[in-house]
Write a protein that holds these residues in place. Sequence first.
Motif, PDB file in Angstrom:
ATOM      1  N   PRO A 188     -32.140   4.219  37.258  1.00  0.00           N
ATOM      2  CA  PRO A 188     -32.847   3.717  38.439  1.00  0.00           C
ATOM      3  C   PRO A 188     -32.227   4.131  39.776  1.00  0.00           C
ATOM      4  O   PRO A 188     -32.934   4.243  40.768  1.00  0.00           O
ATOM      5  N   THR A 189     -30.928   4.340  39.821  1.00  0.00           N
ATOM      6  CA  THR A 189     -30.267   4.664  41.082  1.00  0.00           C
ATOM      7  C   THR A 189     -30.121   6.176  41.250  1.00  0.00           C
ATOM      8  O   THR A 189     -30.279   6.937  40.303  1.00  0.00           O
ATOM      9  N   HIS A 190     -29.775   6.582  42.466  1.00  0.00           N
ATOM     10  CA  HIS A 190     -29.549   7.999  42.752  1.00  0.00           C
ATOM     11  C   HIS A 190     -28.069   8.350  42.589  1.00  0.00           C
ATOM     12  O   HIS A 190     -27.429   8.868  43.506  1.00  0.00           O
ATOM     13  N   ASN A 191     -27.531   8.068  41.413  1.00  0.00           N
ATOM     14  CA  ASN A 191     -26.123   8.370  41.186  1.00  0.00           C
ATOM     15  C   ASN A 191     -25.964   9.765  40.568  1.00  0.00           C
ATOM     16  O   ASN A 191     -26.928  10.521  40.436  1.00  0.00           O
ATOM     17  N   ALA A 192     -24.740  10.099  40.178  1.00  0.00           N
ATOM     18  CA  ALA A 192     -24.473  11.437  39.634  1.00  0.00           C
ATOM     19  C   ALA A 192     -25.255  11.677  38.347  1.00  0.00           C
ATOM     20  O   ALA A 192     -25.743  12.796  38.108  1.00  0.00           O
ATOM     21  N   ARG A 193     -25.389  10.652  37.509  1.00  0.00           N
ATOM     22  CA  ARG A 193     -26.144  10.815  36.259  1.00  0.00           C
ATOM     23  C   ARG A 193     -27.601  11.145  36.552  1.00  0.00           C
ATOM     24  O   ARG A 193     -28.191  12.018  35.912  1.00  0.00           O
ATOM     25  N   PHE A 194     -28.187  10.451  37.525  1.00  0.00           N
ATOM     26  CA  PHE A 194     -29.578  10.717  37.889  1.00  0.00           C
ATOM     27  C   PHE A 194     -29.752  12.170  38.316  1.00  0.00           C
ATOM     28  O   PHE A 194     -30.662  12.861  37.858  1.00  0.00           O
ATOM     29  N   HIS A 195     -28.910  12.651  39.203  1.00  0.00           N
ATOM     30  CA  HIS A 195     -29.055  14.012  39.709  1.00  0.00           C
ATOM     31  C   HIS A 195     -28.791  15.054  38.616  1.00  0.00           C
ATOM     32  O   HIS A 195     -29.380  16.134  38.648  1.00  0.00           O
ATOM     33  N   ALA A 196     -27.938  14.716  37.664  1.00  0.00           N
ATOM     34  CA  ALA A 196     -27.710  15.632  36.544  1.00  0.00           C
ATOM     35  C   ALA A 196     -28.970  15.739  35.684  1.00  0.00           C
ATOM     36  O   ALA A 196     -29.317  16.834  35.209  1.00  0.00           O
ATOM     37  N   ILE A 197     -29.659  14.634  35.498  1.00  0.00           N
ATOM     38  CA  ILE A 197     -30.904  14.634  34.714  1.00  0.00           C
ATOM     39  C   ILE A 197     -31.951  15.511  35.404  1.00  0.00           C
ATOM     40  O   ILE A 197     -32.613  16.343  34.770  1.00  0.00           O
ATOM     41  N   VAL A 198     -32.107  15.315  36.720  1.00  0.00           N
ATOM     42  CA  VAL A 198     -33.091  16.104  37.464  1.00  0.00           C
ATOM     43  C   VAL A 198     -32.723  17.580  37.455  1.00  0.00           C
ATOM     44  O   VAL A 198     -33.575  18.448  37.267  1.00  0.00           O
ATOM     45  N   ALA A 199     -31.428  17.866  37.631  1.00  0.00           N
ATOM     46  CA  ALA A 199     -30.979  19.267  37.697  1.00  0.00           C
ATOM     47  C   ALA A 199     -31.222  20.007  36.386  1.00  0.00           C
ATOM     48  O   ALA A 199     -31.506  21.211  36.397  1.00  0.00           O
ATOM     49  N   ARG A 200     -31.130  19.309  35.268  1.00  0.00           N
ATOM     50  CA  ARG A 200     -31.410  19.965  33.976  1.00  0.00           C
ATOM     51  C   ARG A 200     -32.873  20.372  33.883  1.00  0.00           C
ATOM     52  O   ARG A 200     -33.201  21.418  33.323  1.00  0.00           O
ATOM     53  N   ALA A 201     -33.741  19.526  34.415  1.00  0.00           N
ATOM     54  CA  ALA A 201     -35.178  19.819  34.349  1.00  0.00           C
ATOM     55  C   ALA A 201     -35.608  20.785  35.443  1.00  0.00           C
ATOM     56  O   ALA A 201     -36.500  21.615  35.244  1.00  0.00           O
ATOM     57  N   ILE A 202     -34.986  20.676  36.618  1.00  0.00           N
ATOM     58  CA  ILE A 202     -35.357  21.482  37.793  1.00  0.00           C
ATOM     59  C   ILE A 202     -34.084  22.143  38.330  1.00  0.00           C
ATOM     60  O   ILE A 202     -33.451  21.639  39.267  1.00  0.00           O
ATOM     61  N   PRO A 203     -33.682  23.276  37.775  1.00  0.00           N
ATOM     62  CA  PRO A 203     -32.422  23.913  38.205  1.00  0.00           C
ATOM     63  C   PRO A 203     -32.400  24.288  39.686  1.00  0.00           C
ATOM     64  O   PRO A 203     -31.335  24.303  40.297  1.00  0.00           O
ATOM     65  N   ASN A 204     -33.546  24.619  40.249  1.00  0.00           N
ATOM     66  CA  ASN A 204     -33.587  25.003  41.668  1.00  0.00           C
ATOM     67  C   ASN A 204     -33.998  23.833  42.562  1.00  0.00           C
ATOM     68  O   ASN A 204     -34.647  24.004  43.595  1.00  0.00           O
ATOM     69  N   GLU A 205     -33.588  22.636  42.176  1.00  0.00           N
ATOM     70  CA  GLU A 205     -33.919  21.420  42.928  1.00  0.00           C
ATOM     71  C   GLU A 205     -33.584  21.517  44.422  1.00  0.00           C
ATOM     72  O   GLU A 205     -34.422  21.132  45.262  1.00  0.00           O
ATOM     73  N   PRO A 206     -32.396  22.025  44.820  1.00  0.00           N
ATOM     74  CA  PRO A 206     -32.100  22.066  46.264  1.00  0.00           C
ATOM     75  C   PRO A 206     -33.104  22.894  47.055  1.00  0.00           C
ATOM     76  O   PRO A 206     -33.510  22.503  48.155  1.00  0.00           O
ATOM     77  N   GLU A 207     -33.510  24.032  46.492  1.00  0.00           N
ATOM     78  CA  GLU A 207     -34.476  24.886  47.189  1.00  0.00           C
ATOM     79  C   GLU A 207     -35.830  24.200  47.333  1.00  0.00           C
ATOM     80  O   GLU A 207     -36.492  24.298  48.381  1.00  0.00           O
ATOM     81  N   ILE A 208     -36.243  23.485  46.293  1.00  0.00           N
ATOM     82  CA  ILE A 208     -37.537  22.802  46.351  1.00  0.00           C
ATOM     83  C   ILE A 208     -37.501  21.658  47.366  1.00  0.00           C
ATOM     84  O   ILE A 208     -38.436  21.470  48.147  1.00  0.00           O
ATOM     85  N   ARG A 209     -36.414  20.914  47.371  1.00  0.00           N
ATOM     86  CA  ARG A 209     -36.302  19.815  48.334  1.00  0.00           C
ATOM     87  C   ARG A 209     -36.333  20.345  49.762  1.00  0.00           C
ATOM     88  O   ARG A 209     -36.965  19.747  50.655  1.00  0.00           O
ATOM     89  N   ALA A 210     -35.655  21.460  49.981  1.00  0.00           N
ATOM     90  CA  ALA A 210     -35.687  22.065  51.319  1.00  0.00           C
ATOM     91  C   ALA A 210     -37.097  22.534  51.666  1.00  0.00           C
ATOM     92  O   ALA A 210     -37.552  22.389  52.809  1.00  0.00           O
ATOM     93  N   ARG A 211     -37.803  23.086  50.680  1.00  0.00           N
ATOM     94  CA  ARG A 211     -39.180  23.565  50.908  1.00  0.00           C
ATOM     95  C   ARG A 211     -40.089  22.422  51.305  1.00  0.00           C
ATOM     96  O   ARG A 211     -40.990  22.576  52.134  1.00  0.00           O
ATOM     97  N   MET A 212     -39.875  21.250  50.737  1.00  0.00           N
ATOM     98  CA  MET A 212     -40.758  20.119  50.988  1.00  0.00           C
ATOM     99  C   MET A 212     -40.547  19.490  52.359  1.00  0.00           C
ATOM    100  O   MET A 212     -41.341  18.657  52.779  1.00  0.00           O
ATOM    101  N   ARG A 213     -39.505  19.902  53.050  1.00  0.00           N
ATOM    102  CA  ARG A 213     -39.305  19.412  54.411  1.00  0.00           C
ATOM    103  C   ARG A 213     -39.921  20.370  55.435  1.00  0.00           C
ATOM    104  O   ARG A 213     -39.781  20.166  56.643  1.00  0.00           O
ATOM    105  N   LYS A 214     -40.592  21.395  54.939  1.00  0.00           N
ATOM    106  CA  LYS A 214     -41.274  22.344  55.810  1.00  0.00           C
ATOM    107  C   LYS A 214     -42.789  22.142  55.695  1.00  0.00           C
ATOM    108  O   LYS A 214     -43.259  21.461  54.780  1.00  0.00           O
TER     109      LYS A 214
END
Length: 218
Positions: A188-214
């Motif tokens: 439920p929280t945005h801790n290290a485990r959460f981000h590891a789960i997302v990163a496994r599914a979406i390896p380019n997560e940082p690029e996508i998050r940056a794209r969504m702010r444009k």
Amino acid sequence: MISFILYVNDGDGVRAGDAIPVSVTRKHVRNLNLRIHRDGSVVLSMPMGMPAGRAQEFLDRRAAWIRKNVDSRLKRAAVQDLLAGQGASTYPLWGESVEVPDGGKLTLDEVDEIYREELARRLPETVMWMESQVGAHASSWKIRAMATRWGSCTPKTGAIRINTRLAAYPPECLSYVVAHELAHLLEPTHNARFHAIVARAIPNEPEIRARMRKPPVG
């Protein structure tokens, strides 16, 4: 006046290149004054003699609020700017500019209905793939127009809601939000485990998050 740039980081799994830039100006003021403009830019005024470290601490303490409001302003402006006045002859769809046939124009409500239909069409396939990648299954999916979030999740019930206006952005943005909300079913929280789960599914997560702010197109 003396101006420089600081970067606010919420300490919540923000990756390199994903921090929010803040334009800082030293002025003859007594207190720190923070403003977020309509275009998502962040401006901070600070007293002349205050150490920059104090300003950085101030920004980091308010990081979650800053990020929420920056994202909110960008999402409002991204579509509404294109639909100002009497409507728009083009609108963003899956990251591309679409022209209204026969020189017609659409209202914001009409574009939102297109987004709802497009998202309903694409979401099931995206959910099926992301559930297999994240290792979690939602009990229900709802499509809603939301002002400040791309998606939301209720871990106790397993219900997930997705913002209709994601259809304005490239499809990988939808995949990221789906993965993000599914990950909350496991953590439920945005801790290290959460981000590891997302990163496994979406390896380019940082690029996508940056794209969504444009803006959606460009």
